[in-house]
Design a protein around this motif. Structure first.
Motif, PDB file in Angstrom:
ATOM      1  N   LEU A   1       0.831  -1.195   0.000  1.00  0.00           N
ATOM      2  CA  LEU A   1       0.000   0.000   0.000  1.00  0.00           C
ATOM      3  C   LEU A   1       0.865   1.243   0.000  1.00  0.00           C
ATOM      4  O   LEU A   1       1.833   1.338   0.751  1.00  0.00           O
ATOM      5  CB  LEU A   1      -0.899   0.017   1.248  1.00  0.00           C
ATOM      6  CG  LEU A   1      -1.916  -1.110   1.403  1.00  0.00           C
ATOM      7  CD1 LEU A   1      -2.714  -0.903   2.683  1.00  0.00           C
ATOM      8  CD2 LEU A   1      -2.850  -1.161   0.218  1.00  0.00           C
TER       9      LEU A   1
ATOM     10  N   GLU B   1      -2.647   5.991  -0.426  1.00  0.00           N
ATOM     11  CA  GLU B   1      -3.852   5.192  -0.235  1.00  0.00           C
ATOM     12  C   GLU B   1      -4.219   5.096   1.245  1.00  0.00           C
ATOM     13  O   GLU B   1      -5.395   5.125   1.616  1.00  0.00           O
ATOM     14  CB  GLU B   1      -3.650   3.799  -0.812  1.00  0.00           C
ATOM     15  CG  GLU B   1      -4.920   2.978  -0.861  1.00  0.00           C
ATOM     16  CD  GLU B   1      -4.761   1.689  -1.646  1.00  0.00           C
ATOM     17  OE1 GLU B   1      -5.728   0.908  -1.683  1.00  0.00           O
ATOM     18  OE2 GLU B   1      -3.667   1.455  -2.217  1.00  0.00           O
ATOM     19  N   LYS B   2      -3.208   4.981   2.093  1.00  0.00           N
ATOM     20  CA  LYS B   2      -3.474   4.945   3.532  1.00  0.00           C
ATOM     21  C   LYS B   2      -4.109   6.259   3.991  1.00  0.00           C
ATOM     22  O   LYS B   2      -5.060   6.263   4.782  1.00  0.00           O
ATOM     23  CB  LYS B   2      -2.180   4.699   4.305  1.00  0.00           C
ATOM     24  CG  LYS B   2      -1.544   3.343   4.015  1.00  0.00           C
ATOM     25  CD  LYS B   2      -0.174   3.242   4.681  1.00  0.00           C
ATOM     26  CE  LYS B   2       0.555   1.982   4.253  1.00  0.00           C
ATOM     27  NZ  LYS B   2       1.916   1.915   4.808  1.00  0.00           N
TER      28      LYS B   2
ATOM     29  N   TYR C   1      -7.716   6.377   2.842  1.00  0.00           N
ATOM     30  CA  TYR C   1      -8.618   5.577   3.681  1.00  0.00           C
ATOM     31  C   TYR C   1      -8.924   6.314   4.980  1.00  0.00           C
ATOM     32  O   TYR C   1     -10.058   6.330   5.450  1.00  0.00           O
ATOM     33  CB  TYR C   1      -8.000   4.210   3.969  1.00  0.00           C
ATOM     34  CG  TYR C   1      -8.980   3.263   4.632  1.00  0.00           C
ATOM     35  CD1 TYR C   1     -10.046   2.731   3.919  1.00  0.00           C
ATOM     36  CD2 TYR C   1      -8.839   2.916   5.966  1.00  0.00           C
ATOM     37  CE1 TYR C   1     -10.965   1.877   4.517  1.00  0.00           C
ATOM     38  CE2 TYR C   1      -9.753   2.055   6.584  1.00  0.00           C
ATOM     39  CZ  TYR C   1     -10.811   1.539   5.851  1.00  0.00           C
ATOM     40  OH  TYR C   1     -11.720   0.700   6.459  1.00  0.00           O
TER      41      TYR C   1
ATOM     42  N   GLU D   1       0.274  -3.836   7.691  1.00  0.00           N
ATOM     43  CA  GLU D   1      -0.451  -2.833   6.907  1.00  0.00           C
ATOM     44  C   GLU D   1      -1.882  -2.674   7.399  1.00  0.00           C
ATOM     45  O   GLU D   1      -2.433  -1.569   7.381  1.00  0.00           O
ATOM     46  CB  GLU D   1      -0.433  -3.210   5.425  1.00  0.00           C
ATOM     47  CG  GLU D   1       0.923  -3.002   4.765  1.00  0.00           C
ATOM     48  CD  GLU D   1       0.875  -3.192   3.265  1.00  0.00           C
ATOM     49  OE1 GLU D   1       1.692  -2.584   2.568  1.00  0.00           O
ATOM     50  OE2 GLU D   1       0.001  -3.948   2.779  1.00  0.00           O
ATOM     51  N   ARG D   2      -2.480  -3.750   7.862  1.00  0.00           N
ATOM     52  CA  ARG D   2      -3.834  -3.643   8.423  1.00  0.00           C
ATOM     53  C   ARG D   2      -3.825  -2.766   9.676  1.00  0.00           C
ATOM     54  O   ARG D   2      -4.726  -1.940   9.870  1.00  0.00           O
ATOM     55  CB  ARG D   2      -4.373  -5.032   8.752  1.00  0.00           C
ATOM     56  CG  ARG D   2      -4.738  -5.839   7.524  1.00  0.00           C
ATOM     57  CD  ARG D   2      -5.378  -7.158   7.915  1.00  0.00           C
ATOM     58  NE  ARG D   2      -5.784  -7.904   6.728  1.00  0.00           N
ATOM     59  CZ  ARG D   2      -6.408  -9.064   6.764  1.00  0.00           C
ATOM     60  NH1 ARG D   2      -6.708  -9.613   7.935  1.00  0.00           N
ATOM     61  NH2 ARG D   2      -6.739  -9.686   5.661  1.00  0.00           N
TER      62      ARG D   2
ATOM     63  N   GLN E   1      -1.704  -0.451  10.273  1.00  0.00           N
ATOM     64  CA  GLN E   1      -1.483   0.919   9.811  1.00  0.00           C
ATOM     65  C   GLN E   1      -2.774   1.532   9.277  1.00  0.00           C
ATOM     66  O   GLN E   1      -3.090   2.695   9.565  1.00  0.00           O
ATOM     67  CB  GLN E   1      -0.404   0.928   8.728  1.00  0.00           C
ATOM     68  CG  GLN E   1       0.988   0.600   9.233  1.00  0.00           C
ATOM     69  CD  GLN E   1       1.975   0.350   8.110  1.00  0.00           C
ATOM     70  OE1 GLN E   1       1.671   0.582   6.931  1.00  0.00           O
ATOM     71  NE2 GLN E   1       3.148  -0.148   8.456  1.00  0.00           N
ATOM     72  N   LEU E   2      -3.525   0.758   8.489  1.00  0.00           N
ATOM     73  CA  LEU E   2      -4.802   1.264   7.978  1.00  0.00           C
ATOM     74  C   LEU E   2      -5.762   1.582   9.122  1.00  0.00           C
ATOM     75  O   LEU E   2      -6.471   2.592   9.085  1.00  0.00           O
ATOM     76  CB  LEU E   2      -5.444   0.244   7.033  1.00  0.00           C
ATOM     77  CG  LEU E   2      -4.876   0.155   5.616  1.00  0.00           C
ATOM     78  CD1 LEU E   2      -5.494  -1.018   4.875  1.00  0.00           C
ATOM     79  CD2 LEU E   2      -5.124   1.445   4.846  1.00  0.00           C
TER      80      LEU E   2
ATOM     81  N   PHE F   1      -4.595   4.829  10.548  1.00  0.00           N
ATOM     82  CA  PHE F   1      -4.958   5.954   9.682  1.00  0.00           C
ATOM     83  C   PHE F   1      -6.458   6.221   9.768  1.00  0.00           C
ATOM     84  O   PHE F   1      -6.889   7.379   9.786  1.00  0.00           O
ATOM     85  CB  PHE F   1      -4.561   5.659   8.232  1.00  0.00           C
ATOM     86  CG  PHE F   1      -3.157   6.081   7.893  1.00  0.00           C
ATOM     87  CD1 PHE F   1      -2.891   7.362   7.457  1.00  0.00           C
ATOM     88  CD2 PHE F   1      -2.103   5.195   8.028  1.00  0.00           C
ATOM     89  CE1 PHE F   1      -1.598   7.766   7.141  1.00  0.00           C
ATOM     90  CE2 PHE F   1      -0.803   5.578   7.720  1.00  0.00           C
ATOM     91  CZ  PHE F   1      -0.549   6.868   7.285  1.00  0.00           C
ATOM     92  N   ARG F   2      -7.244   5.142   9.840  1.00  0.00           N
ATOM     93  CA  ARG F   2      -8.682   5.331   9.959  1.00  0.00           C
ATOM     94  C   ARG F   2      -9.020   6.028  11.278  1.00  0.00           C
ATOM     95  O   ARG F   2      -9.839   6.949  11.309  1.00  0.00           O
ATOM     96  CB  ARG F   2      -9.413   3.986   9.893  1.00  0.00           C
ATOM     97  CG  ARG F   2     -10.910   4.192  10.063  1.00  0.00           C
ATOM     98  CD  ARG F   2     -11.716   2.922  10.019  1.00  0.00           C
ATOM     99  NE  ARG F   2     -13.134   3.279  10.157  1.00  0.00           N
ATOM    100  CZ  ARG F   2     -14.120   2.421  10.146  1.00  0.00           C
ATOM    101  NH1 ARG F   2     -13.887   1.140  10.012  1.00  0.00           N
ATOM    102  NH2 ARG F   2     -15.369   2.839  10.287  1.00  0.00           N
TER     103      ARG F   2
END
Length: 477
Positions: A19, A23-24, A27, A158-159, A161-162, A165-166
């Motif tokens: 990613l 993109e992060k 999101y 990455e999950r 991290q997402l 970020f969310r």
């Protein structure tokens, strides 16, 4: 025939695509837009109902209770709908919902804050209809958005991290809503016009941000149901009840999300009637949300060192300490803001990790039952969050009615005590309850999760080899 992965954006079957930062961020922006719309209801709608629309406190609280239970049922329905989608196009399995609901969601948000010239009974019916409509459209938008993380990446880091970020996006939306909304309301000649102006600005901005988010995120691993395969709802929910980590997360979110939303709803009352200065709401929001951003920034580091479960529990301990200390020692704006910063800092650990833990529960459920259902898992989780939101809207209304709250007037000592209890004791005690439940019943450690993912990958690899062998035999025959 089993489920098969859809790669609508041309993702090759080679090395998994990493990613990009863009993109992060996109999101995370999606939750900025979501919270421009959702937080207006959580923070300001109860006060709008009681002080501007003129609804009795208990009746206004009942609007939240019934509407949020309706929302919870809508979440379940939307999750099942999303999971059973077929013939997924280039827009993906989840992304189209974000695009097509952005404008309707903005419009119904604005309508929810209008003050029609009806009788009290008519206004009460209006409140039910508009807020239930908002909840339905929000479910259609938010359940697919929240279900997307497993479809965006299979990398646990990455999950996480997402999820961070969310949560950062959610906190930014909450910060801007807290700091910017009331000054706009107070700038108008009356509250009715002020609320309508403020909500219109935030709703339009929220819709635009959601569209930007949609345009900059991708689905790489969406699971499409074959045309002849349709998972029965009963089978989906039988599988859910075998997913122990998910059930524990649902329970603790009844505690933490209810506690968090009660604080949001009551802080306006606390500033106006206890501290006698509603203008400090933006300052409190600015400093406390600033501490939330600090918390979100260090959660990945702490999770790597301590594990997600221990970090989650640490956040609850900090949160509880901040609220209980505020109940005892916050006697002015400065001390109130200081302890609020501590409590919100702790809550950021919890809210940041929720989405990463739910993503882990998707794999656990697939490993345990053989069924992968992102939408059902996410909607079941949000069902409990909506129930907690219902409680968070209902409890303050009932308590305010019980303690004799009178809108736009000096409050009695009993009313002041009720507001302080809602603001500090209610969330502090529930944070402690969360620590106990997580310590005793949540068993999915980070190391165990990695073992489960490795076993799932091995199963899928073996299945692929067997399928290839069968196809080779068919060709030779």
């Amino acid at each position: 025939m089993g489920n098969h992965a859809v790669e609508p954006f041309g993702h090759s079957s080679g090395k998994p695509e990493k990613l990009r930062l863009r993109e992060k961020i996109a999101y995370g922006l999606g939750d900025v837009g979501n919270n421009f719309l959702f937080d207006l209801g959580q923070i300001y709608l109860l006060k709008f109902y009681t002080d501007t629309l003129g609804l009795p406190s208990a009746a206004a609280g009942l609007v939240f209770l019934i509407s949020k239970v309706w929302d919870a049922i809508a979440d379940i329905s939307v999750g099942t709908w999303v999971d059973n989608r077929k013939r997924i196009g280039r827009k993906g399995k989840f992304r189209p919902f974000i695009l097509y609901t952005a404008v309707p969601l903005a419009l119904i948000t604005i309508v929810s804050f209008t003050n029609p010239h009806f009788t009290i009974t008519g206004k009460l019916i209006w409140a039910y209809l508009t807020y239930m409509a908002f909840g339905t459209i929000y479910s259609i938008s938010n359940v697919p958005f929240g279900s997307m993380i497993p479809a965006m990446t299979k990398d646990p880091a990455e999950r996480a991290q997402l999820a961070s970020f969310r949560q950062a996006g959610s906190n930014l939306g909450l910060l801007i809503s807290t700091v910017g909304f009331m000054p706009i309301v107070l700038s108008a000649h009356n509250n009715t016009n002020g609320y309508l102006l403020a909500v219109s600005i935030f709703a339009v901005a929220g819709a635009l941000i959601q569209i930007i988010s949609y345009a900059n995120i991708k689905e790489r691993y969406a699971e499409e149901k074959p045309a002849e395969a349709k998972m029965k709802m009963s089978d989906s929910y039988k599988a859910i009840f075998k997913n122990r980590p998910l059930l524990v997360l649902c329970l603790v979110n009844l505690f933490t999300f209810s506690a968090f939303n009660v604080k949001l709803a009551v802080q306006v009352y606390y500033c106006q009637y206890v501290l006698k200065n509603i203008s400090i709401v933006p300052y409190m929001g600015f400093f406390s949300m600033g501490c939330v951003f600090i918390g979100c920034a260090i959660v990945p580091f702490l999770s790597k060192r301590m594990g997600k479960k221990a970090t989650y529990m640490l956040g609850c301990a900090i949160w509880s300490a901040g609220d209980l200390a505020a109940f005892l020692f916050a006697h002015n704006a400065v001390t109130f803001i200081a302890f609020a910063c501590l409590a919100y800092f702790g809550s950021s650990f919890v809210n940041s990790l929720n989405w990463a833990l739910v993503s882990d529960a998707v794999e656990y459920g697939e490993w345990k039952t053989g069924q992968r259902s992102e939408g059902v898992v996410y909607s079941f989780f949000t069902f409990f969050r909506k129930v907690s939101s219902a409680v968070a809207g209902f409890v303050p209304g009932v308590v305010l009615s019980f303690v004799g709250y009178v809108p736009n007037a000096a409050q009695s000592m009993k009313a002041i005590a009720g507001i302080k209890g809602l603001m500090f004791i209610y969330p502090g005690v529930l944070a402690v309850a969360t620590i106990i439940v997580m310590a005793v019943w949540y068993k999915l450690s980070d190391s165990r999760y990695k073992e489960i993912v490795a076993e799932l990958n091995a199963r899928k690899s073996k299945g692929h080899i067997l399928k290839t062998d069968l196809q080779t035999k068919e060709v030779s025959l």
